[in-house]
Write a protein that holds these residues in place. Structure first.
Motif, short mmCIF file in Angstrom:
data_model
loop_
_atom_site.label_atom_id
_atom_site.label_comp_id
_atom_site.label_asym_id
_atom_site.label_seq_id
_atom_site.Cartn_x
_atom_site.Cartn_y
_atom_site.Cartn_z
N UNK A 42 0.85 -1.20 0.00
CA UNK A 42 0.00 0.00 0.00
C UNK A 42 0.88 1.25 0.00
N UNK A 43 1.93 1.24 0.80
CA UNK A 43 2.87 2.37 0.83
C UNK A 43 3.46 2.58 -0.56
N UNK A 44 3.90 1.49 -1.18
CA UNK A 44 4.48 1.57 -2.53
C UNK A 44 3.49 2.15 -3.54
N UNK A 45 2.24 1.71 -3.46
CA UNK A 45 1.22 2.19 -4.40
C UNK A 45 0.88 3.66 -4.18
N UNK A 46 0.83 4.09 -2.93
CA UNK A 46 0.55 5.50 -2.65
C UNK A 46 1.69 6.38 -3.17
N UNK A 47 2.93 5.94 -2.94
CA UNK A 47 4.08 6.69 -3.48
C UNK A 47 4.01 6.74 -5.00
N UNK A 48 3.69 5.64 -5.59
CA UNK A 48 3.60 5.56 -7.05
C UNK A 48 2.52 6.48 -7.58
N UNK A 49 1.39 6.53 -6.92
CA UNK A 49 0.30 7.41 -7.33
C UNK A 49 0.75 8.87 -7.33
N UNK A 50 1.42 9.26 -6.28
CA UNK A 50 1.92 10.64 -6.21
C UNK A 50 2.91 10.93 -7.32
N UNK A 51 3.79 9.98 -7.60
CA UNK A 51 4.77 10.15 -8.67
C UNK A 51 4.10 10.24 -10.03
N UNK A 52 3.04 9.47 -10.25
CA UNK A 52 2.34 9.50 -11.53
C UNK A 52 1.65 10.84 -11.77
N UNK A 53 1.10 11.42 -10.73
CA UNK A 53 0.46 12.73 -10.88
C UNK A 53 1.51 13.77 -11.27
N UNK A 54 2.65 13.72 -10.60
CA UNK A 54 3.74 14.65 -10.91
C UNK A 54 4.25 14.42 -12.33
#
Length: 155
Positions: A42-54
């Motif tokens: 879940x931590x990895x996916x949340x980080x990934x989501x933030x990176x994708x938006x950026x």
């Protein structure tokens, strides 16, 4: 909650079917079954989501800058309308993402600097040989101008 979902090892489910894994995580969280939640992924996916938006903002910024460069240096009148439309679309996409993620606004100056070389390279590739030598090394417009819906160089 589906019992078969809770019994599956969460890490295995994550690597086999991310969508099923996300649905299982949602069910577990809603049921307050925190002991079964796959915290690391879940931590990895949340980080990934933030990176994708950026990354999406950066991608749209590259498109806007590329076409702003072309508008600034090209004497060719024919593609100007297409470049202006592309810039307007990219600006709209950037603004929509920033409205939903206002904390990224503070990162725009760094994004602008980071993506400038890519935008410059793409603009040079898309221009006629005679025009590509006029593509400036440094931006001929500010970040504020690049995002200003009324700014189009060469008009």
């Amino acid at each position: 909650m589906n019992e078969h979902v809770a019994l599956r090892p969460m890490a295995d489910s994550y690597t086999v079917d991310v969508h099923a894994w996300t649905q299982a995580q949602v069910e577990l969280l809603r049921a307050s079954r925190f002991d079964l939640v796959d915290v690391e992924n879940i931590i990895e996916e949340i980080e990934s989501l933030g990176n994708e938006i950026e990354h999406a903002i950066e991608s749209h910024l590259v498109v806007a800058l590329e076409h702003l460069i072309k508008l600034a240096v090209s004497a060719d009148r024919n593609p100007r309308r297409l470049w202006q439309t592309s810039v307007a679309n990219a600006r709209g996409q950037i603004e929509r993402r920033l409205r939903k993620n206002p904390s990224l606004r503070r990162k725009l100056p760094a994004m602008f600097a980071d993506v400038w070389p890519d935008a410059r390279r793409q603009a040079r590739l898309g221009l006629r040989e005679a025009e590509e030598s006029f593509v400036p090394t440094n931006p001929p417009f500010t970040l504020a101008e690049a995002l200003d819906p009324d700014f189009f160089p060469g008009d």
